[in-house]
Design an enzyme around this catalytic site. Structure first.
Site, PDB file in Angstrom:
ATOM      1  N   GLU A 212       0.842  -1.204   0.000  1.00 25.24           N
ATOM      2  CA  GLU A 212       0.000   0.000   0.000  1.00 25.24           C
ATOM      3  C   GLU A 212       0.881   1.260   0.000  1.00 25.24           C
ATOM      4  O   GLU A 212       0.660   2.198  -0.776  1.00 25.24           O
ATOM      5  CB  GLU A 212      -0.898   0.053   1.248  1.00 25.24           C
ATOM      6  CG  GLU A 212      -1.977  -0.999   1.297  1.00 25.24           C
ATOM      7  CD  GLU A 212      -1.544  -2.266   2.021  1.00 25.24           C
ATOM      8  OE1 GLU A 212      -0.316  -2.565   2.032  1.00 25.24           O
ATOM      9  OE2 GLU A 212      -2.421  -2.957   2.548  1.00 25.24           O
ATOM     10  N   GLY A 266       6.319  -2.077  14.584  1.00 24.69           N
ATOM     11  CA  GLY A 266       5.524  -1.062  13.883  1.00 24.69           C
ATOM     12  C   GLY A 266       4.484  -0.407  14.772  1.00 24.69           C
ATOM     13  O   GLY A 266       4.360   0.824  14.833  1.00 24.69           O
ATOM     14  N   LYS A 494      -1.478 -11.007   2.482  1.00 28.05           N
ATOM     15  CA  LYS A 494      -0.643 -10.195   1.580  1.00 28.05           C
ATOM     16  C   LYS A 494      -0.186 -11.052   0.402  1.00 28.05           C
ATOM     17  O   LYS A 494      -0.195 -10.617  -0.750  1.00 28.05           O
ATOM     18  CB  LYS A 494       0.598  -9.688   2.321  1.00 28.05           C
ATOM     19  CG  LYS A 494       0.328  -8.618   3.355  1.00 28.05           C
ATOM     20  CD  LYS A 494       1.646  -8.109   3.948  1.00 28.05           C
ATOM     21  CE  LYS A 494       1.408  -7.223   5.152  1.00 28.05           C
ATOM     22  NZ  LYS A 494       2.624  -6.797   5.828  1.00 28.05           N
TER      23      LYS A 494
HETATM   24  O1  F6P Z   1       0.569  -5.601   7.942  1.00 26.51           O
HETATM   25  C1  F6P Z   1       0.969  -5.379   9.222  1.00 26.51           C
HETATM   26  C2  F6P Z   1       2.175  -4.498   9.324  1.00 26.51           C
HETATM   27  O2  F6P Z   1       3.328  -5.243   9.141  1.00 26.51           O
HETATM   28  C3  F6P Z   1       2.194  -3.791  10.663  1.00 26.51           C
HETATM   29  O3  F6P Z   1       2.748  -4.509  11.666  1.00 26.51           O
HETATM   30  C4  F6P Z   1       2.907  -2.537  10.343  1.00 26.51           C
HETATM   31  O4  F6P Z   1       2.659  -1.562  11.294  1.00 26.51           O
HETATM   32  C5  F6P Z   1       2.332  -2.210   8.981  1.00 26.51           C
HETATM   33  O5  F6P Z   1       2.158  -3.462   8.362  1.00 26.51           O
HETATM   34  C6  F6P Z   1       3.176  -1.324   8.130  1.00 26.51           C
HETATM   35  O6  F6P Z   1       4.436  -1.866   7.878  1.00 26.51           O
HETATM   36  P1  F6P Z   1       5.618  -0.962   7.368  1.00 26.51           P
HETATM   37  O7  F6P Z   1       5.870   0.084   8.376  1.00 26.51           O
HETATM   38  O8  F6P Z   1       6.787  -1.900   7.212  1.00 26.51           O
HETATM   39  O9  F6P Z   1       5.207  -0.380   6.056  1.00 26.51           O
END
Ligand code: F6P
Length: 530
Positions: A212, A266, A494
């Site tokens: 995303e 995260g 994913k």
């Molecule tokens: O999909 C979950 C996740 O891995 C979370 O733990 C994290 O906060 C989010 O996606 C975003 O990940 P990133 O900071 O690596 O883009």
């Protein structure tokens, strides 16, 4: 039976649940004149009232035994020592270092990890001040006024909910926006009225790989290219990541990269450079206050005996309901307009941390782990789902979060807001069964809640509130014997999304998935088979 459920403490709590099946909050108060005092705790400007819970001393003792059996004190020290508690990813969880206000170093594997933290904090300070002083110029030489954070999950929820919470502290000359959703409507609605010449993008991603975020970042690059030409990119893009080389590969210049480290999860990253947009918006000294709020809780959590340790008590009471009373969900209801995003942020913190079904021994657990957490701000929530709280068949323990003043204080509004919060907690606990002629108007009560009351919604209080939840989550993960710091559960979706995306528009419509997915893909491709 697992080691946990077979243990003496767990078995004792089952007995206590049976013994106190008919425990009444009303009776508890009637029989204990100092109950409110006894179960209220003050920490700095924060008052936490736990008295309206289905607990007595025997139950609290039973819960403490569970904490002792889980070696909770030892595990708390282990967290703050930097042991590799994130055992599936073989790393420690050191988010507390990001807000550590002490002058002592933190040595791990021969390195002082406080040094890089300090370096990035300084970089954040300089950058946020530069923007606030109108000294950051874009490609055309105009002063930067719009800051757009592109990130998702922990790289969005913390910054966005805290920015909204503290919007009264925000520099009104700056426009702060967030793009998180892959839905292009998010991208479009954020950018449609922004002038690219005065807009910068913070690409926030721990991994710098999240689909995303990378898709939105590429679209932002194209948007800028379209409006100002390809040369503009370097001046308008910044990265916040643990993977600086990935950001550089994306084309971001190295001194536009704010680093953090793999030992920051995260959902625990709001105090890292991920919080940069908050620092820009509320200014450096307010951001420091925010960090101080967390630090106070970290100190309390680390040094207070379990029996007076607020996050420990919050964790145990919540676990008491979830595992022994079968109350499956918990609500977070802030009585504050500015905190309407807090429940969403805490949802990730709780459910991504403790929504796990495999224990430390690699076995499937035979008990409930994280509850479903949900909520909305009050008083709006009262007019949405509180009916169920009061008379529904599902009991939902509630965390009420209130403030004694608000930034745009108005005595009449404030009084009504607080009166509503207190009234809801009162009605839930004590109900109304006497003087009732109409059975439909009966309130059985006996529905538990906690109250968090702060002086005002200021940066420090907000740091304290979030810090309490982080510590509570940790305690529950320890007792449930799970790893609160990984998130493998998000990976399958994913991977499948990638596979589906790759076949989405294939011309022969010969999809290779399950029947239902095939049908839906056919339908999307305008070939409905029914
Ligand atoms: O999909 C979950 C996740 O891995 C979370 O733990 C994290 O906060 C989010 O996606 C975003 O990940 P990133 O900071 O690596 O883009």
């Amino acid at each position: 039976m697992s080691q946990l459920t077979n243990g003496d403490a767990w078995q004792n709590l089952i007995k206590l649940k049976n013994k106190y099946q008919k425990l009444s909050i009303r009776d508890l108060f009637d029989n204990q004149p100092d109950r409110a005092n006894r179960y209220s705790f003050q920490l700095d400007d924060l008052l936490i009232d736990l008295s309206k819970n289905l607990i007595n001393q025997e139950i609290v003792d039973g819960l403490m035994k569970l904490a002792q059996e889980a070696n909770l004190s030892h595990q708390i020290q282990s967290l703050f020592r930097g042991d590799k508690l994130n055992y599936t990813e073989d790393r420690p969880a050191l988010h507390f270092l990001l807000r550590d206000q002490s002058s002592s170093p933190f040595i791990l594997d021969g390195k002082d990890l406080k040094l890089p933290v300090k370096r990035v904090l300084q970089q954040m300070k300089d950058f946020s001040q530069k923007i606030n002083q109108g000294q950051l110029l874009g490609y055309t030489g105009q002063v930067i006024k719009n800051i757009v954070n592109i990130g998702i999950g922990g790289s969005d929820l913390g910054p966005e909910s805290v920015y909204l919470a503290l919007s009264d502290y925000a520099n009104p000359k700056l426009t702060i926006r967030f793009i998180s959703n892959i839905d292009h409507d998010n991208f479009y609605s954020v950018l449609r009225d922004l002038d690219p010449a005065v807009t910068i993008f913070l690409i926030s991603s721990k991994t710098f790989l999240t689909d995303e975020t990378m898709t939105n970042a590429l679209s932002a690059k194209a948007w800028l290219n379209d409006k100002l030409g390809p040369e503009s990119f370097k001046d308008h893009f910044f990265a916040i990541t643990t993977q600086p080389f990935q950001a550089e590969r994306f084309g971001i210049v190295s001194d536009h990269i704010f680093e953090f480290w793999d030992w920051v999860g995260g959902r625990y990253s709001v105090c890292s450079a991920i919080g940069l947009i908050i620092a820009i918006s509320i200014g450096w000294s307010n951001f420091q206050e925010f960090l101080k709020g967390f630090y106070q809780i970290d100190q309390h959590f680390k040094t207070t005996p379990l029996t007076a340790n607020i996050p420990v008590l919050l964790a145990l009471i919540s676990l008491w309901y979830h595992n022994f009373w079968d109350f499956r969900t918990e609500a977070i209801i802030p009585y504050s307009y500015h905190l309407s995003w807090l429940p969403t942020y805490l949802q990730q913190a709780v459910m991504e941390s403790n929504g796990k079904n495999i224990n430390r021994q690699g076995q499937v657990v035979d008990y409930l782990t994280a509850p479903v957490v949900w909520g909305q701000s009050g008083t709006n929530a009262q007019h949405a789902f509180f009916q169920l709280f009061h008379q529904g068949t599902e009991i939902v323990p509630v965390d009420f979060i209130g403030f004694m003043t608000s930034s745009h204080d108005n005595l009449k509004h404030r009084t009504k807001l607080l009166a509503n919060m207190l009234a809801q907690a009162q009605a839930l606990a004590f109900g109304q069964t006497d003087q009732v002629v109409d059975v439909n108007r009966q309130f059985f009560g006996n529905r538990p809640s906690n109250i968090f009351l702060a002086k005002s919604l200021n940066p420090k209080a907000l740091g304290q509130i979030i810090g309490l939840y982080e510590a509570k989550i940790f305690c529950q993960g320890v007792i449930w014997q799970i790893n609160s710091f990984d998130q493998y559960g998000v990976e399958l979706g994913k991977k499948l999304a990638n596979q589906i995306e790759n076949q989405f528009y294939q011309s022969d419509h010969n999809f290779n998935f399950d029947q239902s997915t095939n049908l839906l893909l056919d339908y999307i491709n305008n070939k409905p088979e029914f």
